[in-house]
Scaffold this motif. Structure first.
Motif, PDB file in Angstrom:
ATOM      1  N   UNK A 144       0.829  -1.208   0.000  1.00  0.00           N
ATOM      2  CA  UNK A 144       0.000   0.000   0.000  1.00  0.00           C
ATOM      3  C   UNK A 144       0.865   1.260   0.000  1.00  0.00           C
ATOM      4  N   UNK A 145       1.945   1.247   0.788  1.00  0.00           N
ATOM      5  CA  UNK A 145       2.773   2.447   0.929  1.00  0.00           C
ATOM      6  C   UNK A 145       3.951   2.515  -0.036  1.00  0.00           C
ATOM      7  N   UNK A 146       4.564   1.371  -0.291  1.00  0.00           N
ATOM      8  CA  UNK A 146       5.858   1.378  -0.990  1.00  0.00           C
ATOM      9  C   UNK A 146       5.723   1.869  -2.431  1.00  0.00           C
ATOM     10  N   UNK A 147       6.807   2.487  -2.929  1.00  0.00           N
ATOM     11  CA  UNK A 147       6.791   3.039  -4.285  1.00  0.00           C
ATOM     12  C   UNK A 147       7.485   2.081  -5.259  1.00  0.00           C
ATOM     13  N   UNK A 148       7.174   2.253  -6.538  1.00  0.00           N
ATOM     14  CA  UNK A 148       7.805   1.415  -7.564  1.00  0.00           C
ATOM     15  C   UNK A 148       9.322   1.657  -7.560  1.00  0.00           C
ATOM     16  N   UNK A 149       9.741   2.925  -7.515  1.00  0.00           N
ATOM     17  CA  UNK A 149      11.178   3.241  -7.535  1.00  0.00           C
ATOM     18  C   UNK A 149      11.898   2.672  -6.326  1.00  0.00           C
ATOM     19  N   UNK A 150      11.254   2.760  -5.152  1.00  0.00           N
ATOM     20  CA  UNK A 150      11.868   2.229  -3.933  1.00  0.00           C
ATOM     21  C   UNK A 150      11.959   0.715  -3.966  1.00  0.00           C
ATOM     22  N   UNK A 151      10.956   0.088  -4.576  1.00  0.00           N
ATOM     23  CA  UNK A 151      10.992  -1.383  -4.694  1.00  0.00           C
ATOM     24  C   UNK A 151      12.166  -1.788  -5.587  1.00  0.00           C
ATOM     25  N   UNK A 152      12.337  -1.085  -6.714  1.00  0.00           N
ATOM     26  CA  UNK A 152      13.457  -1.411  -7.605  1.00  0.00           C
ATOM     27  C   UNK A 152      14.798  -1.036  -6.962  1.00  0.00           C
TER      28      UNK A 152
END
Ligand SMILES: Cc1cc2nc3c(=O)[nH]c(=O)nc-3n(C[C@H](O)[C@H](O)[C@H](O)COP(=O)(O)OP(=O)(O)OC[C@H]3O[C@@H](n4cnc5c(N)ncnc54)[C@H](O)[C@@H]3O)c2cc1C
Length: 458
Positions: A144-152
């Motif tokens: 819910x919170x995490x971003x696509x860029x942060x995941x990568x």
């Protein structure tokens, strides 16, 4: 210094409202879930940037990097700050580059690729993708919170990995644009294999500004929990589902007792003293799975359809690294490890760990597919923290018996499990950030230009 930096950045992006200096705000936006680790907690608690800047597009990112580069100021990129290694905690002050306002989903292509800015939240992307018949291949339990860029930048896999592998597998990350910290910062396109130069490098060798992220056709999912008398039975059954391509699944998790006792908000799915399996299964296969599980002596304690990230209860909130959170709520003395067991020798490995460490280690298994297509028992065991020495003893022992460990109690890439032995992330840092201004201190094999560079060994 702070005032000068803030004034300079305000001029650069032309909007002082997106340059934040209030100490409480800067402190909050300088931290993530590093406190998960009793080892990192005292090391990182006081670390923070001097100023936070919130760009809205790649041109502003470049302008900030250019400004920082000219003045030799450190820049630490932040998505949503849900990382658990202190990845986005600035070690040398400077600028926190908060990308949460770069949250445009440009398009979902007809062949199922999301094109987006890095600040798009994974939950929002899953919701939008499902509207047009697609879904995420894998996502962290912080969906819910995490971003696509942060995941990568800092993640590795999660729900969906049992079918689609992790982020670095099967071309899930098709391409991205990267802003560099060279003499003259620029945007460079990385596609195909070249994504691995930047992927999971914690923002140390570039800033992702635009991402092509492959999806998979959407499935109607049902969340199911199964109580078994023993961990062995729960493991055996869940493994048989995880490895059999005939079952369409998104999640295959096993918790030994007493881990399920920590899940107080969903205690109705838990049975006293029993191991719990949690499976997300195609809704069309629910009755078949129920029959198979009951034949193996399981009690089906819950079934409920998955309606997207806002589903209640959202059982993925108890899986992957969320399990550790529930354990810590129950008893702050718990911490965790991130492991990969052998698909063929895991039973012996479990027995050896139990014999040596007893209940200091509690088994929490997450089945996942590796890059070769083999489904393996990944694990995020809950560990009772005694001392750093004891934790290191456990890590060393795991490695000695062939269990892979990504050490979540270090704050640099090389020992945290996903650093590339071929050094391509390091080489990219030498090229794109020769002054070492991007998230300094997190890639310890890097030396500033002109000095020698140690070749990483893990
Ligand atoms: C309870 C809990 C459960 C979790 N479960 C999982 C899980 O199942 N699987 C998993 O993989 N992780 C998991 N994590 C870790 C984390 O939530 C995920 O990796 C998440 O995807 C990080 O996204 P974020 O936007 O919060 O990134 P952040 O924490 O903001 O950043 C992560 C790293 O990426 C860098 N970064 C951020 N944006 C960019 C960018 N645009 N360009 C370059 N670098 C960038 C940052 O500098 C930082 O080093 C969990 C953490 C917690 C606390």
């Amino acid at each position: 210094m702070v005032d000068g930096l803030a004034a300079g950045l305000s001029a650069v992006i032309g909007d002082a409202a997106r340059v934040l200096t209030a100490p409480a705000v800067v402190d909050r936006l300088s931290h993530d879930f590093y406190w998960y680790s009793p080892v990192l907690r005292p090391l990182l608690v006081g670390k923070m940037g001097e100023v936070v800047v919130q760009p809205v597009d790649a041109a502003e990112v470049l302008a900030v990097l250019r400004y920082a580069r000219e003045r030799g100021v450190a820049v630490t990129t932040r998505g949503a700050g849900t990382g658990n290694y202190g990845q986005c905690v600035p070690l040398e002050g400077g600028i926190v580059l908060d990308l949460s306002r770069m949250d445009k989903l440009e398009e979902i292509t007809a062949d199922g690729v999301a094109v987006c800015q890095p600040g798009v939240r994974l939950g929002a992307l899953e919701t939008e993708a499902r509207k047009v018949g697609w879904e995420l291949r894998c996502y962290p339990s912080t969906l819910v919170k995490a971003s696509v860029g942060g995941f990568l930048g800092g993640g590795s896999g999660g729900i969906g990995s049992v079918a689609h592998g992790g982020l670095r597998d099967f071309d899930t990350v098709r391409a991205f644009e990267v802003a560099t910290m060279e003499d003259e910062p620029r945007i460079v396109l990385h596609e195909g294999k070249a994504v691995h130069e930047i992927l999971h490098a914690w923002g140390t060798n570039g800033v992702l500004t635009r991402i092509w992220f492959a999806l998979t056709p959407a499935v109607e999912w049902t969340q199911m929990t199964l109580a078994f008398d023993t961990f062995e039975k729960a493991f055996w059954f869940t493994e048989s589902v995880a490895v059999d391509p005939g079952w369409t699944k998104r999640l295959a998790t096993v918790f030994e007792w007493p881990i399920p006792s920590f899940f107080t908000p969903v205690k109705q799915v838990v049975r006293e003293g029993k191991a719990l399996a949690l499976i997300m299964i195609a809704s069309s296969q629910v009755e078949d799975l129920r029959t198979a599980a009951e034949k193996c002596g399981a009690e089906v304690t819950f079934t409920g359809t998955f309606e997207g990230p806002r589903t209640q209860p959202l059982l993925s909130d108890y899986t992957w690294n969320h399990t550790t959170l529930w354990a810590m709520k129950a008893d702050p003395a718990y911490t965790y490890l991130q492991c990969g067991f052998s698909p063929t020798e895991c039973r012996e490995q479990f027995a050896k760990l139990r014999e040596k460490f007893g209940q200091e280690i509690l088994f929490h298994i997450e089945f996942m597919k590796n890059g070769e297509g083999v489904v393996i028992p990944g694990a995020i065991p809950v560990v009772r923290f005694v001392s750093e020495e004891r934790l290191n003893e456990m890590i060393d022992y795991c490695r000695a018996i062939g269990v892979f460990v990504a050490n979540p109690h270090v704050n640099y890439l090389e020992d945290a499990g996903r650093f590339r032995a071929d050094n391509i992330q390091l080489r990219a840092k030498e090229k794109y950030d020769p002054l070492g201004l991007l998230n300094p201190g997190k890639m310890i094999s890097f030396r500033k230009s002109g000095e020698s560079v140690k070749v990483a060994t893990t």
